[in-house]
Design a protein around this motif. Structure first.
Motif, PDB file in Angstrom:
ATOM      1  N   UNK A   6       0.882  -1.180  -0.002  1.00 43.27           N
ATOM      2  CA  UNK A   6      -0.004  -0.057  -0.045  1.00 43.27           C
ATOM      3  C   UNK A   6       0.866   1.211  -0.026  1.00 43.27           C
ATOM      4  N   UNK A   7       1.970   1.322   0.961  1.00 42.54           N
ATOM      5  CA  UNK A   7       2.743   2.438   0.986  1.00 42.54           C
ATOM      6  C   UNK A   7       3.460   2.578  -0.532  1.00 42.54           C
ATOM      7  N   UNK A   8       3.556   1.756  -1.123  1.00 37.41           N
ATOM      8  CA  UNK A   8       4.615   1.957  -2.439  1.00 37.41           C
ATOM      9  C   UNK A   8       3.551   2.565  -3.480  1.00 37.41           C
ATOM     10  N   UNK A   9       2.612   1.936  -3.435  1.00 37.20           N
ATOM     11  CA  UNK A   9       1.618   2.707  -4.492  1.00 37.20           C
ATOM     12  C   UNK A   9       1.230   4.025  -4.044  1.00 37.20           C
ATOM     13  N   UNK A  10       0.818   4.333  -2.740  1.00 38.71           N
ATOM     14  CA  UNK A  10       0.870   5.858  -2.458  1.00 38.71           C
ATOM     15  C   UNK A  10       1.810   6.652  -2.449  1.00 38.71           C
ATOM     16  N   UNK A 111      -9.106  -0.536 -14.587  1.00 37.28           N
ATOM     17  CA  UNK A 111      -8.431  -0.633 -13.357  1.00 37.28           C
ATOM     18  C   UNK A 111      -7.355  -1.557 -13.433  1.00 37.28           C
ATOM     19  N   UNK A 112      -6.080  -1.127 -12.770  1.00 41.52           N
ATOM     20  CA  UNK A 112      -4.762  -2.073 -13.078  1.00 41.52           C
ATOM     21  C   UNK A 112      -4.088  -2.236 -11.899  1.00 41.52           C
ATOM     22  N   UNK A 113      -3.127  -2.689 -12.066  1.00 43.23           N
ATOM     23  CA  UNK A 113      -2.017  -3.131 -10.914  1.00 43.23           C
ATOM     24  C   UNK A 113      -1.264  -1.864 -10.523  1.00 43.23           C
ATOM     25  N   UNK A 114      -1.105  -1.492  -9.349  1.00 41.46           N
ATOM     26  CA  UNK A 114      -0.243  -0.114  -9.091  1.00 41.46           C
ATOM     27  C   UNK A 114      -0.989   0.803  -8.971  1.00 41.46           C
ATOM     28  N   UNK A 115      -2.302   1.073  -9.399  1.00 39.23           N
ATOM     29  CA  UNK A 115      -2.997   2.346  -9.497  1.00 39.23           C
ATOM     30  C   UNK A 115      -3.873   2.757  -8.504  1.00 39.23           C
ATOM     31  N   UNK A 116      -3.988   3.995  -8.220  1.00 40.52           N
ATOM     32  CA  UNK A 116      -4.671   4.475  -7.111  1.00 40.52           C
ATOM     33  C   UNK A 116      -6.019   4.855  -7.490  1.00 40.52           C
ATOM     34  N   UNK A 129      -7.408  -6.833  -5.571  1.00 40.16           N
ATOM     35  CA  UNK A 129      -7.200  -8.239  -6.134  1.00 40.16           C
ATOM     36  C   UNK A 129      -6.144  -8.055  -7.060  1.00 40.16           C
ATOM     37  N   UNK A 130      -6.236  -6.879  -7.896  1.00 38.57           N
ATOM     38  CA  UNK A 130      -5.413  -6.683  -9.012  1.00 38.57           C
ATOM     39  C   UNK A 130      -3.862  -6.157  -8.578  1.00 38.57           C
ATOM     40  N   UNK A 131      -4.040  -5.704  -7.483  1.00 35.94           N
ATOM     41  CA  UNK A 131      -2.613  -5.136  -6.766  1.00 35.94           C
ATOM     42  C   UNK A 131      -3.006  -3.609  -7.032  1.00 35.94           C
ATOM     43  N   UNK A 132      -4.013  -3.192  -6.914  1.00 32.91           N
ATOM     44  CA  UNK A 132      -4.280  -1.648  -6.738  1.00 32.91           C
ATOM     45  C   UNK A 132      -4.509  -1.074  -5.458  1.00 32.91           C
TER      46      UNK A 132
END
Length: 415
Positions: A6-10, A111-116, A129-132
């Motif tokens: 979570x911290x990496x994406x934010x 929607x995709x992995x790594x998105x916010x 579930x996708x890593x978002x």
């Protein structure tokens, strides 16, 4: 110090090298979504604040459960249609295209992995579930997000859920998340992120992961994330980039606690009325009368769920005195189920298949409960009055349990 998923994406969306739990940040958004219940409130706030445009017409989505069920619903949908036309929104889904947003958006590749992602709907956490990083917000925050493409967050603390082993036959992601909620309670992850790790994750289908992430809010969680992997790539039809591949918790990341489960020890369970954390094994509920069975919702209305129900019901008839309602989560799910003969099998068994959308999960279309009735639902909430009369009782279970409960052998019990 390392960071959680979570911290990496934010951090990436805040333009910062790192963030820490409790930190207030301003982050850029990849998608802002609403439905025909929450969007009208957001639209009124948008207009009241004097906004004259949206930040990106391709990054706003609106949908839900059309056709309209009553005059109020018609008025709300008209507001959404008018706003979508005014700002030429690319992702407005109406009759013939609609579905529950939490099934529809992943299907459409929005929607995709790594998105916010934020959404004026509490189950927006599904896209983890996708890593978002995806989370529900209020309609006022949705309005500001549509206008500016940004919002603020307090970086959440995290709980690691480590899975080993492999699920047994007839056990699914629904049982996993119900077990977890039963363990930690409806506020056990309040304002925290849930991050799923371990070799047991590899045995979960994407639909299992969507179900688990979807119901994270029922434990109070801000979001629930899975590290993107080969199954994510296959589902999305993409190759993960380096940023997406990096989305796993660091070895030295700070987690508030780690919960370890042996996946092979899970068994089919149900949430009993009227709290999602009142979990009991299905085997202990034998003899419970069931008046209505509902298979659908953003939790369990996907193709995999309908296929399983049809397989269990093929050649059988729904028990006398039991009603079986099926709501495909999207039009794509409905059409594919038609092509495969899934709808025919369900209908032949005595099910009524309703338009794609939420259906009776939140007391929407068709299927409201009368006082004293018992319903077994594959939805995500069993609150009093959720599906009709506040004197009705709602049990939550997996599609396998639901289909079994609808058959003559189990029409008056849940097994």
């Amino acid at each position: 110090m390392g960071m959680t998923m979570t911290q990496k994406i934010l951090a990436a969306h805040a333009g910062l090298p790192e963030v820490k739990a409790g930190q207030l940040i301003r982050a850029k958004l990849d998608m802002v979504l609403g439905n025909d219940i929450t969007s009208p409130v957001a639209i009124r706030e948008f207009e009241k604040e004097g906004f004259t445009g949206v930040f990106d017409k391709s990054k706003i989505s609106m949908d839900h459960f059309t056709p309209n069920k009553d005059i109020k619903a018609a008025e709300q949908c008209l507001q959404c249609r008018t706003f979508a036309r005014q700002f030429d929104l690319d992702n407005f889904y109406d009759v013939g295209q609609m579905g529950v947003e939490h099934a529809l958006l992943p299907e459409k590749g929005l929607v995709a992995a790594g998105e916010c992602i934020i959404g004026a709907d509490s189950h927006t956490c599904t896209y983890g579930a996708l890593g978002a990083f995806s989370t529900g917000v209020g309609s006022t925050d949705m309005a500001a997000g549509m206008a500016t493409g940004e919002t603020w967050f307090k970086v959440p603390e995290a709980i690691r859920v480590h899975l080993t082993g492999k699920l047994q036959p007839w056990v699914s992601g629904k049982d996993v998340i119900l077990h977890l909620i039963g363990t930690i309670g409806v506020d056990g992850a309040l304002h925290q992120s849930l991050e799923f790790t371990g070799e047991g994750v590899a045995s979960l289908t994407m639909d299992d992961r969507f179900t688990i992430s979807n119901m994270a809010i029922e434990a109070g969680a801000k979001c629930a994330l899975f590290t993107p992997d080969e199954k994510t790539e296959a589902y999305c039809g993409i190759k993960l980039d380096e940023y997406q591949k990096s989305l796993t918790g660091d070895d030295d990341a700070v987690y508030m606690r780690t919960i370890v489960y042996k996946a092979q020890e899970f068994e089919p369970v149900m949430a009993c009325p009227s709290q999602v954390d009142k979990i009991r094994p299905v085997r202990e509920l034998k003899g419970t009368p069931i008046d209505q069975v509902f298979i659908g919702s953003c939790t369990n209305g996907r193709l995999e769920d309908l296929r399983l129900a049809a397989k269990l019901l093929e050649g059988k008839r729904v028990a006398q005195g039991t009603r079986l309602l099926v709501n495909p989560a999207s039009e794509d799910v409905y059409r594919q189920a038609l092509r495969e003969g899934v709808i025919e099998k369900l209908s032949a068994a005595g099910a009524i298949v309703s338009p794609s959308g939420c259906g009776p999960c939140l007391g929407g279309h068709l299927g409201l409960l009368a006082p004293g009735e018992n319903c077994l639902s594959t939805g995500n909430r069993n609150f009093m009055g959720r599906m009709g009369s506040p004197k009705a009782n709602i049990y939550l279970g997996s599609p396998a349990v639901a289909a079994a409960a609808a058959t003559p052998r189990s029409s008056k019990n849940t097994q």
